[in-house]
Design a protein around this motif. Structure first.
Motif, PDB file in Angstrom:
ATOM      1  N   TRP A 183       0.830  -1.214   0.000  1.00  0.00           N
ATOM      2  CA  TRP A 183       0.000   0.000   0.000  1.00  0.00           C
ATOM      3  C   TRP A 183       0.852   1.247   0.000  1.00  0.00           C
ATOM      4  CZ3 TRP A 183      -0.519   3.870   3.776  1.00  0.00           C
ATOM      5  CH2 TRP A 183      -1.630   4.705   3.653  1.00  0.00           C
ATOM      6  N   GLU A 184       1.879   1.277   0.821  1.00  0.00           N
ATOM      7  CA  GLU A 184       2.726   2.474   0.926  1.00  0.00           C
ATOM      8  C   GLU A 184       3.564   2.665  -0.334  1.00  0.00           C
ATOM      9  OE1 GLU A 184       4.896  -0.860   3.198  1.00  0.00           O
ATOM     10  OE2 GLU A 184       2.826  -0.197   2.849  1.00  0.00           O
ATOM     11  N   SER A 290      11.660  -2.251   4.371  1.00  0.00           N
ATOM     12  CA  SER A 290      10.961  -0.969   4.346  1.00  0.00           C
ATOM     13  C   SER A 290       9.522  -1.125   4.822  1.00  0.00           C
ATOM     14  CB  SER A 290      10.995  -0.380   2.938  1.00  0.00           C
ATOM     15  OG  SER A 290      10.315   0.861   2.892  1.00  0.00           O
ATOM     16  N   HIS A 291       8.893  -2.237   4.424  1.00  0.00           N
ATOM     17  CA  HIS A 291       7.521  -2.462   4.866  1.00  0.00           C
ATOM     18  C   HIS A 291       7.471  -2.726   6.371  1.00  0.00           C
ATOM     19  CE1 HIS A 291       3.354  -3.639   4.909  1.00  0.00           C
ATOM     20  NE2 HIS A 291       3.691  -4.774   5.498  1.00  0.00           N
ATOM     21  N   GLN A 296       6.006  -0.892  11.836  1.00  0.00           N
ATOM     22  CA  GLN A 296       6.420  -0.483  13.176  1.00  0.00           C
ATOM     23  C   GLN A 296       6.018   0.963  13.459  1.00  0.00           C
ATOM     24  OE1 GLN A 296      10.759  -0.178  14.149  1.00  0.00           O
ATOM     25  NE2 GLN A 296      10.258  -1.762  15.665  1.00  0.00           N
ATOM     26  N   THR A 297       6.211   1.834  12.479  1.00  0.00           N
ATOM     27  CA  THR A 297       5.834   3.242  12.643  1.00  0.00           C
ATOM     28  C   THR A 297       4.336   3.382  12.857  1.00  0.00           C
ATOM     29  OG1 THR A 297       7.686   3.974  11.267  1.00  0.00           O
ATOM     30  CG2 THR A 297       5.867   5.515  11.552  1.00  0.00           C
ATOM     31  N   ARG A 298       3.549   2.632  12.084  1.00  0.00           N
ATOM     32  CA  ARG A 298       2.092   2.691  12.218  1.00  0.00           C
ATOM     33  C   ARG A 298       1.645   2.190  13.589  1.00  0.00           C
ATOM     34  NH1 ARG A 298      -1.633   4.168   7.762  1.00  0.00           N
ATOM     35  NH2 ARG A 298      -3.019   2.611   8.706  1.00  0.00           N
ATOM     36  N   GLU A 299       2.227   1.098  14.038  1.00  0.00           N
ATOM     37  CA  GLU A 299       1.827   0.538  15.321  1.00  0.00           C
ATOM     38  C   GLU A 299       2.213   1.462  16.478  1.00  0.00           C
ATOM     39  OE1 GLU A 299       3.538  -3.366  15.290  1.00  0.00           O
ATOM     40  OE2 GLU A 299       1.810  -4.239  14.252  1.00  0.00           O
ATOM     41  N   LYS A 306      -4.977  -4.021   9.667  1.00  0.00           N
ATOM     42  CA  LYS A 306      -6.082  -4.956   9.862  1.00  0.00           C
ATOM     43  C   LYS A 306      -5.902  -6.303   9.173  1.00  0.00           C
ATOM     44  CE  LYS A 306      -9.510  -1.260  10.360  1.00  0.00           C
ATOM     45  NZ  LYS A 306     -10.788  -0.691   9.830  1.00  0.00           N
ATOM     46  N   HIS A 307      -4.959  -6.393   8.242  1.00  0.00           N
ATOM     47  CA  HIS A 307      -4.803  -7.632   7.479  1.00  0.00           C
ATOM     48  C   HIS A 307      -3.398  -8.188   7.678  1.00  0.00           C
ATOM     49  CE1 HIS A 307      -8.622  -6.871   5.405  1.00  0.00           C
ATOM     50  NE2 HIS A 307      -8.235  -5.612   5.337  1.00  0.00           N
ATOM     51  N   ARG A 308      -3.223  -9.459   7.301  1.00  0.00           N
ATOM     52  CA  ARG A 308      -1.929 -10.119   7.482  1.00  0.00           C
ATOM     53  C   ARG A 308      -1.567 -10.901   6.228  1.00  0.00           C
ATOM     54  NH1 ARG A 308       1.377 -11.257  11.535  1.00  0.00           N
ATOM     55  NH2 ARG A 308      -0.021 -10.247  13.030  1.00  0.00           N
ATOM     56  N   ASN A 309      -0.310 -10.750   5.798  1.00  0.00           N
ATOM     57  CA  ASN A 309       0.179 -11.496   4.650  1.00  0.00           C
ATOM     58  C   ASN A 309       0.294 -12.974   5.018  1.00  0.00           C
ATOM     59  OD1 ASN A 309       2.628 -12.742   3.067  1.00  0.00           O
ATOM     60  ND2 ASN A 309       1.899 -11.038   1.821  1.00  0.00           N
ATOM     61  N   VAL A 310      -0.274 -13.854   4.191  1.00  0.00           N
ATOM     62  CA  VAL A 310      -0.350 -15.273   4.538  1.00  0.00           C
ATOM     63  C   VAL A 310       0.968 -16.009   4.344  1.00  0.00           C
ATOM     64  CG1 VAL A 310      -2.811 -15.373   4.009  1.00  0.00           C
ATOM     65  CG2 VAL A 310      -1.141 -15.955   2.224  1.00  0.00           C
ATOM     66  N   HIS A 311       1.923 -15.424   3.630  1.00  0.00           N
ATOM     67  CA  HIS A 311       3.206 -16.083   3.395  1.00  0.00           C
ATOM     68  C   HIS A 311       4.256 -15.677   4.419  1.00  0.00           C
ATOM     69  CE1 HIS A 311       1.584 -17.521  -0.368  1.00  0.00           C
ATOM     70  NE2 HIS A 311       1.370 -16.295  -0.786  1.00  0.00           N
ATOM     71  N   TYR A 312       4.290 -14.411   4.792  1.00  0.00           N
ATOM     72  CA  TYR A 312       5.331 -13.897   5.680  1.00  0.00           C
ATOM     73  C   TYR A 312       4.832 -13.619   7.095  1.00  0.00           C
ATOM     74  CZ  TYR A 312       7.647 -13.206   1.203  1.00  0.00           C
ATOM     75  OH  TYR A 312       8.191 -13.405  -0.037  1.00  0.00           O
ATOM     76  N   GLY A 313       3.535 -13.460   7.265  1.00  0.00           N
ATOM     77  CA  GLY A 313       2.998 -13.238   8.591  1.00  0.00           C
ATOM     78  C   GLY A 313       2.978 -11.797   9.049  1.00  0.00           C
ATOM     79  N   PHE A 314       3.553 -10.869   8.266  1.00  0.00           N
ATOM     80  CA  PHE A 314       3.523  -9.474   8.713  1.00  0.00           C
ATOM     81  C   PHE A 314       2.192  -8.803   8.349  1.00  0.00           C
ATOM     82  CE2 PHE A 314       6.534  -9.247   4.897  1.00  0.00           C
ATOM     83  CZ  PHE A 314       5.535  -8.993   3.973  1.00  0.00           C
ATOM     84  N   PRO A 315       1.808  -7.759   9.094  1.00  0.00           N
ATOM     85  CA  PRO A 315       0.577  -7.042   8.790  1.00  0.00           C
ATOM     86  C   PRO A 315       0.695  -6.245   7.504  1.00  0.00           C
ATOM     87  CG  PRO A 315       1.283  -6.649  11.053  1.00  0.00           C
ATOM     88  CD  PRO A 315       2.434  -7.294  10.338  1.00  0.00           C
ATOM     89  N   VAL A 316      -0.435  -6.057   6.837  1.00  0.00           N
ATOM     90  CA  VAL A 316      -0.520  -5.226   5.633  1.00  0.00           C
ATOM     91  C   VAL A 316      -1.791  -4.384   5.721  1.00  0.00           C
ATOM     92  CG1 VAL A 316       0.821  -6.740   4.113  1.00  0.00           C
ATOM     93  CG2 VAL A 316      -1.637  -7.144   4.408  1.00  0.00           C
ATOM     94  N   VAL A 317      -1.850  -3.341   4.919  1.00  0.00           N
ATOM     95  CA  VAL A 317      -2.962  -2.403   5.000  1.00  0.00           C
ATOM     96  C   VAL A 317      -4.230  -2.973   4.380  1.00  0.00           C
ATOM     97  CG1 VAL A 317      -3.789  -0.106   4.332  1.00  0.00           C
ATOM     98  CG2 VAL A 317      -1.409  -0.417   5.037  1.00  0.00           C
ATOM     99  N   THR A 318      -4.114  -3.611   3.216  1.00  0.00           N
ATOM    100  CA  THR A 318      -5.299  -4.022   2.474  1.00  0.00           C
ATOM    101  C   THR A 318      -5.339  -5.529   2.261  1.00  0.00           C
ATOM    102  OG1 THR A 318      -4.282  -3.866   0.271  1.00  0.00           O
ATOM    103  CG2 THR A 318      -5.186  -1.827   1.207  1.00  0.00           C
ATOM    104  N   ARG A 319      -6.527  -6.049   1.980  1.00  0.00           N
ATOM    105  CA  ARG A 319      -6.685  -7.471   1.697  1.00  0.00           C
ATOM    106  C   ARG A 319      -5.920  -7.867   0.431  1.00  0.00           C
ATOM    107  NH1 ARG A 319     -10.300 -10.928   3.780  1.00  0.00           N
ATOM    108  NH2 ARG A 319     -11.470  -9.197   4.688  1.00  0.00           N
ATOM    109  N   GLN A 320      -5.755  -6.934  -0.512  1.00  0.00           N
ATOM    110  CA  GLN A 320      -5.065  -7.254  -1.765  1.00  0.00           C
ATOM    111  C   GLN A 320      -3.588  -7.579  -1.563  1.00  0.00           C
ATOM    112  OE1 GLN A 320      -5.916  -3.812  -4.206  1.00  0.00           O
ATOM    113  NE2 GLN A 320      -7.714  -4.791  -5.106  1.00  0.00           N
TER     114      GLN A 320
END
Length: 380
Positions: A183-184, A290-291, A296-299, A306-320
């Motif tokens: 997203w960023e 960078s992501h 970390q900055t957002r948290e 609200k969403h989580r990448n299913v391969h790496y486990g880190f949070p992401v902004v959008t479902r896409q």
């Protein structure tokens, strides 16, 4: 997963090696008409251009140069798939001929030619090139009206052939989901003004090659390929030069084809091959890191994702972004001097030392994973 890359040292006005509608994306930067360093390139293909310049007929020379480029754009239209895009980096030129200083609008002339061929023009990007040169202004300094506005930007023209591309099969849809960007990144990349990219220095031992090269930055090609193609697509550069587009395609797990009319670039292109693996994987690590910094900055600001990448486990902004997945380059083989085959594998599991792995996102349901979850960067 494998990708293949083919280089032709021949004239891209005649791309017999590329079948009709076989290319998904074109990323290129042609020689700039009316820039002196490229006069020999154009005059060598049409002596009438050199004659026009000698006789002080710049308008005729300008048009002659663009007619050569028109032939390349015609071939580009032929080989591009319906729904495919073309991204062309071009700068306007200023030149004094017979004491008459004037602007030669290359971007407008190419735009017109593309529309004539049947391309649909899309919003373009202005690349504002950074410069600290104290003498960058042109003309008579502080005395009106003889001073001239300096050109500090170039254009990235973006065109599409036919209607918007469709992804119909499950495989196509999966490749598209895995090719998502953050997203960023979207917020920076899809701005119509790019101010964060610097020009590329020509670190070449051959002065003659250096004088004929106008390579754009790796990051420019990398962004465009990430923005307008998906994994395993084929990317074409009809003015390959030093092979920047090929390098970016390798990094992003796309196939590529390059045409270069000047055989003097062979050694320069080949010398870059041994850096493709380390450079491509390094750019991937930078994107992931960078992501993680962004997360970390957002948290810390009290804005958890609200969403989580299913391969790496880190949070992401959008479902896409939940299926976004990077391919690691594991080997590059030369079948001959003009062909490469690149092998990829899932990222290796090394701990991220610079950023703490994110905690589970509360209230977000875990989704089925096609591959093992990884909270890691690629290894060296």
């Amino acid at each position: 997963m494998h990708t293949r890359h083919r280089i032709y040292f021949s004239d891209s006005r005649h791309m017999e090696g590329v079948p009709d509608e076989s290319v998904d994306l074109i990323v290129t930067s042609p020689p700039y008409p009316m820039i002196k360093m490229w006069d020999p390139v154009f005059s060598g293909q049409d002596p009438a251009i050199g004659t026009a310049l000698k006789k002080g007929r710049p308008a005729a020379a300008f048009e002659g140069m663009h007619r050569i480029l028109d032939s390349v754009w015609k071939e580009a239209f032929r080989v591009l798939k319906s729904g495919g895009s073309a991204c062309i980096n071009i700068g306007d030129a200023v030149r004094t001929v017979n004491g008459d200083f004037g602007l030669y609008p290359n971007h407008a002339r190419i735009l017109s030619g593309l529309q004539h061929l049947g391309f649909t023009m899309l919003p373009c990007i202005l690349w504002r090139k950074q410069t600290n040169a104290p003498t960058k202004f042109m003309g008579s300094g502080m005395l009106p009206p003889g001073a001239h506005v300096t050109l500090e930007h170039e254009y990235i023209l973006i065109a599409r052939k036919g209607p918007l591309r469709e992804f119909k099969t499950d495989s196509e849809k999966q490749r598209r989901r895995e090719s998502a960007f953050f997203w960023e990144e979207r917020n920076v990349w899809f701005s119509d003004v790019w101010m964060d990219l610097k020009g590329t220095s020509q670190d070449l031992s051959d002065k003659n090659v250096r004088d004929r090269s106008g390579a754009f930055p790796f990051e420019l090609a990398y962004r465009l390929i990430a923005m307008f193609s998906v994994k395993e697509d084929t990317v074409l550069d009809p003015f390959l030069g030093l092979g920047t587009t090929l390098s970016a395609a390798v990094s992003l797990a796309r196939n590529s084809i390059g045409y270069e009319i000047d055989p003097g670039f062979k050694d320069a292109v080949r010398s870059r091959i041994h850096t493709l693996k380390s450079g491509g994987n390094r750019r991937t690590r930078e994107r992931i890191q960078s992501h993680l910094d962004f997360v970390q900055t957002r948290e810390q600001a009290g804005k958890p994702l609200k969403h989580r990448n299913v391969h790496y486990g880190f949070p992401v902004v959008t479902r896409q972004e939940t299926a976004l997945f990077f391919e690691e380059i594991v080997s590059i083989k030369e079948s001959d001097t003009h062909r490469l085959e690149v092998e990829y594998a899932a990222g290796k599991t090394e701990e991220v030392r610079t950023t703490k792995a994110p905690a589970p996102v509360e209230g977000v349901e875990s989704k089925p994973k096609r591959r093992p979850m990884q909270r890691t960067l690629f290894s060296e």
